[in-house]
Motif scaffolding. Structure first.
Motif, short mmCIF file in Angstrom:
data_model
loop_
_atom_site.label_atom_id
_atom_site.label_comp_id
_atom_site.label_asym_id
_atom_site.label_seq_id
_atom_site.Cartn_x
_atom_site.Cartn_y
_atom_site.Cartn_z
N ALA A 107 0.88 -1.14 -0.15
CA ALA A 107 -0.07 0.04 -0.09
C ALA A 107 0.84 0.96 0.08
O ALA A 107 2.10 1.32 0.59
N SER A 108 0.42 2.42 -0.65
CA SER A 108 1.17 3.59 -0.68
C SER A 108 0.88 4.48 0.52
O SER A 108 1.68 5.53 0.85
N VAL A 109 -0.20 4.20 1.60
CA VAL A 109 -0.44 5.02 2.75
C VAL A 109 -0.89 3.88 3.54
O VAL A 109 -0.91 2.78 3.58
N GLY A 110 -0.66 4.25 4.88
CA GLY A 110 -1.42 3.56 5.99
C GLY A 110 -0.41 2.38 6.43
O GLY A 110 -0.93 1.21 6.81
N PHE A 111 0.85 2.55 6.15
CA PHE A 111 1.75 1.40 6.45
C PHE A 111 2.61 1.72 7.72
O PHE A 111 2.81 2.92 7.96
N GLY A 112 3.24 0.65 8.21
CA GLY A 112 4.26 1.00 9.20
C GLY A 112 5.60 1.04 8.83
O GLY A 112 6.17 0.93 7.73
N GLU A 113 6.47 0.82 10.00
CA GLU A 113 8.04 1.06 10.02
C GLU A 113 8.62 -0.16 9.14
O GLU A 113 9.48 -0.16 8.30
N LYS A 114 7.92 -1.32 9.18
CA LYS A 114 8.39 -2.56 8.59
C LYS A 114 8.26 -2.52 7.07
O LYS A 114 9.41 -2.58 6.43
N GLU A 115 7.21 -1.76 6.75
CA GLU A 115 7.24 -1.82 5.26
C GLU A 115 7.88 -0.68 4.62
O GLU A 115 8.45 -0.69 3.46
N VAL A 143 -2.94 4.74 -9.90
CA VAL A 143 -2.90 5.95 -9.06
C VAL A 143 -2.37 5.47 -7.77
O VAL A 143 -2.72 4.36 -7.40
N GLN A 144 -1.35 6.14 -7.07
CA GLN A 144 -0.88 5.81 -5.65
C GLN A 144 -0.58 7.10 -5.08
O GLN A 144 -0.21 8.01 -5.56
N GLN A 145 -0.55 6.92 -3.70
CA GLN A 145 -0.02 8.17 -3.16
C GLN A 145 1.46 8.09 -2.83
O GLN A 145 1.91 7.34 -3.36
N ASN A 146 1.77 9.20 -2.36
CA ASN A 146 3.33 9.52 -2.57
C ASN A 146 3.67 10.08 -0.80
O ASN A 146 3.25 10.94 -0.53
N SER A 147 4.70 8.95 -0.23
CA SER A 147 4.82 9.52 0.99
C SER A 147 6.27 9.89 1.35
O SER A 147 7.04 10.11 0.51
N ILE A 148 6.69 10.26 2.55
CA ILE A 148 8.00 10.63 2.79
C ILE A 148 8.90 9.47 2.43
O ILE A 148 9.99 9.44 2.17
N ARG A 149 8.55 8.09 2.66
CA ARG A 149 9.23 7.01 2.19
C ARG A 149 9.57 7.17 0.89
O ARG A 149 10.51 6.69 0.25
N ASP A 150 8.81 7.69 -0.09
CA ASP A 150 9.07 8.07 -1.45
C ASP A 150 10.24 8.98 -1.71
O ASP A 150 10.85 8.90 -2.72
N ALA A 151 10.09 9.77 -0.78
CA ALA A 151 11.14 10.86 -0.91
C ALA A 151 12.48 10.62 -0.83
O ALA A 151 13.46 10.78 -1.24
N GLN A 201 5.03 7.03 -8.96
CA GLN A 201 5.40 7.94 -8.06
C GLN A 201 5.52 9.49 -8.77
O GLN A 201 6.75 9.67 -9.15
N ALA A 202 4.47 9.90 -8.59
CA ALA A 202 4.27 11.12 -9.58
C ALA A 202 4.95 12.28 -8.60
O ALA A 202 5.16 12.42 -7.53
N MET A 203 5.02 13.30 -9.36
CA MET A 203 5.83 14.77 -8.85
C MET A 203 4.52 15.73 -8.15
O MET A 203 4.61 16.44 -7.49
N ILE A 204 3.30 15.36 -8.97
CA ILE A 204 2.24 16.18 -8.91
C ILE A 204 1.07 15.29 -9.06
O ILE A 204 1.03 14.22 -9.78
N MET A 205 0.16 15.55 -7.97
CA MET A 205 -1.39 14.89 -8.28
C MET A 205 -2.29 15.95 -8.59
O MET A 205 -2.17 17.34 -7.92
N ALA A 226 9.03 14.35 7.84
CA ALA A 226 7.64 14.23 8.20
C ALA A 226 7.22 13.71 9.33
O ALA A 226 8.05 13.23 10.13
N PRO A 227 5.98 13.77 9.89
CA PRO A 227 5.69 13.32 11.11
C PRO A 227 5.84 11.58 11.01
O PRO A 227 6.20 11.36 12.36
N THR A 228 5.46 11.02 10.19
CA THR A 228 5.43 9.69 10.48
C THR A 228 5.72 9.12 9.13
O THR A 228 5.86 9.57 8.11
N VAL A 229 6.30 7.65 8.98
CA VAL A 229 6.94 7.00 7.77
C VAL A 229 5.87 7.18 6.73
O VAL A 229 6.32 6.95 5.56
N ASP A 230 4.55 7.13 6.85
CA ASP A 230 3.58 7.12 5.74
C ASP A 230 3.13 8.38 5.37
O ASP A 230 1.95 8.57 4.97
N SER A 231 3.64 9.51 5.99
CA SER A 231 2.93 11.11 5.66
C SER A 231 2.88 11.35 4.42
O SER A 231 3.87 11.10 3.75
#
Ligand code: AHR
Length: 534
Positions: free
Chosen positions: A291-299, A353-361, A391-395, A487-492
């Motif tokens: 998933a691109s959101v709502g994941f934890g540190e393991k993912e 379509v997927q979200q983009n988090s600090i993990r992607d950064a 892994q988009a620049m813009i949504m 970001a506040p959390t790994v999936d922000s």
């Protein structure tokens, strides 16, 4: 009694205060310190700006809505191309845009997208209607509006050498041929510049499931006949032809690279290529994507471990290329890379379509650093994809637009475009979660064209702060400054309602005892340069 209780209270307060001081102390001493040395005496190759390339495929809302809204749209636009997107992309100094695909390119027939448009289908991506309202001239206009360059993907799978040759003649000839006149009638009398063409896309898979030998035959034919006639591109500015390359590191892919490179070494005058592509997505399980959101540190750790495989892949294929091309004339062009997650709930699965988090950064920074460390061979790369896809620049959502964490990374890296690679040495340390151990810190350095030194420092660890002590011989600066992204959390993520959750903040770094001290937040990407404060 009152007296003794207040004494007790005081004692308790002192104890609490003491333990707070102790825990603060422990936190300070627990802060990880890393020594990093910059060796300006051994400058490396140029970090080609083309490694910051983008990819815009006719896929989902990538082109239609993401770029093209049409001239009659209420969304502010210039000749149908949305203004908010153009403004955002100008800031990124996008060096090139690969278009029209991807798998779509091998079913694309350029004539359907000029003059009177032919409505057709997009069988690869959701089977939706392809109106062809965004065609050759609209793409050229878009690239021009954002100040970028063209990387055209030629249809080898279902096209012909003649169709491709005519597209290039239509685009590039200055002579009054029938095709040039048609181009002029369609609004562009002056020949276009086409700096890069890709001869096919994933010809081993969606591009026609070819064997390396069969593809090689296609390559030699297309390379011969796909000519650029633009008088301005006959000298040093010649069009680069990029052959289809591997899609992984296993035996069938090494065989692919070997076949193409061996043939290139022994080539006759009638064909040539200047680049070999490599595709590599960060996916752990194609059948059950993360998933691109709502994941934890393991993912978080799993995905970053997976993305670091890019290093081995480039090393493996560079070594094969070195056998046949020790002078490194042929560029390795990683023209599809990035994270590929499960489709966002409720979206059309064919639209990617997927979200983009600090993990992607963090993932983007790690890959860009790998490319920079291989700058002698990796001279092009295109993240997939520009807008609303993977892994988009813009949504965008109709008139709304949001910049992703990956956009911010690309913006922070602008000073590294065409900068000279400067070697750094450091002990990265390790970060471990769920049995996965990763290098805690990553870093690159480069000097820009003005001679200014830039550092990129990534803290992969989502829990620990890291203090980097940078040793720069002959340091002639009294401060460092730049930007940091965390970001506040790994999936922000950034959303249309909260667009600034993951956004860069300015930082300053002091110089102490002749060393630059940079404090890195957990899970952060930081870019700093040196200067002299008054
Ligand atoms: O980027 C999405 C798709 O991934 C491209 O169309 C294709 O080349 C790759 O398989």
């Amino acid at each position: 009694m009152v007296g003794s209780s207040s004494i007790l209270t005081k004692c308790a307060s002192i104890l609490i205060l003491g333990s707070m001081i102790l825990s603060l102390d422990l936190q300070v001493s627990a802060q990880v310190k890393v020594q990093l040395s910059v060796d300006t005496s051994k400058p490396g190759p140029k970090i080609d700006r083309n490694i910051f390339g983008q990819f815009a495929e006719h896929l989902g809302y990538g082109v239609y809505e993401g770029i093209w809204v049409g001239p009659d749209s209420k969304i502010p636009n210039t000749r149908g191309i949305r203004n908010d997107v153009v403004t955002a992309l100008k800031t990124l100094k996008v060096p090139n845009v690969r278009w029209p695909g991807g798998c779509f390119a091998d079913e694309y027939h350029w004539r359907k997208g000029i003059g009177t448009r032919t409505v057709t289908l997009n069988p690869n991506w959701g089977g939706v209607i392809e109106a062809n309202t965004f065609g050759t001239h609209e793409f050229m206009d878009f690239v021009d509006q954002i100040g970028s360059q063209v990387y055209l993907s030629i249809n080898v799978g279902s096209g012909t050498p003649q169709e491709a040759a005519e597209w290039l003649e239509y685009l590039t000839t200055a002579q009054p041929t029938t095709l040039a006149k048609e181009r002029a009638a369609n609004g562009h009398p002056v020949p276009y510049k086409i700096p890069m063409v890709g001869i096919g896309n994933e010809s081993w898979d969606c591009g026609g499931n070819m064997t390396p030998e069969y593809y090689l035959r296609q390559l030699t034919i297309y390379s011969r006949f796909v000519r650029n006639f633009n008088p301005a591109q006959q000298g040093n500015d010649q069009m680069q032809k990029i052959a289809v390359g591997p899609g992984g590191g296993e035996a069938r892919w090494t065989e692919w690279t070997d076949t193409i490179m061996k043939a290139w070494e022994k080539r006759q005058w009638s064909w040539d290529m200047q680049g070999l592509s490599l595709h590599n997505y960060t996916v752990i399980n194609w059948a059950n994507k993360f998933a691109s959101v709502g994941f934890g540190e393991k993912e978080y750790a799993q995905i970053l471990r997976e993305t670091l495989k890019m290093e081995d892949l480039i090393t493996t294929h560079s070594a094969i290329m070195d056998k046949y091309d020790p002078q490194k004339k042929i560029a390795l062009v990683v023209d599809e890379w990035g994270s590929w997650y499960a489709p966002s709930p409720g979206s059309n699965p064919g639209f990617l379509v997927q979200q983009n988090s600090i993990r992607d950064a963090v993932l983007a920074a790690l890959n860009l650093n790998i490319f920079a460390r291989h700058a002698d061979r990796v001279r092009g790369a295109n993240i997939a994809q520009l807008i609303n896809v993977l892994q988009a620049m813009i949504m965008t959502d109709k008139e709304k637009m949001v910049l992703t964490p990956t956009y911010h990374v690309f913006k922070m890296y602008v000073p590294f475009q065409d900068a000279t690679f400067i070697p750094v040495t450091f002990n990265a340390g390790t970060y471990t979660n769920s049995g996965i151990t990763l290098p805690r810190v990553d870093a690159i350095a480069a000097k820009d064209v003005t001679g200014k030194l830039w550092l990129e420092l990534t803290n992969v660890d989502p829990n620990e702060f890291v203090e980097i002590e940078v040793n720069i011989p002959g340091l002639n600066a009294n401060t460092g400054s730049g930007e940091t992204l965390t970001a506040p959390t790994v999936d922000s993520v950034n959303t249309f309602d909260a667009p600034n959750t993951v956004t860069p903040k300015p930082i300053t770094a002091k110089i102490q005892n002749g060393k630059l001290i940079v404090k890195l937040d957990p899970k952060s990407v930081t870019v700093v340069s040196l200067g002299n404060a008054k």
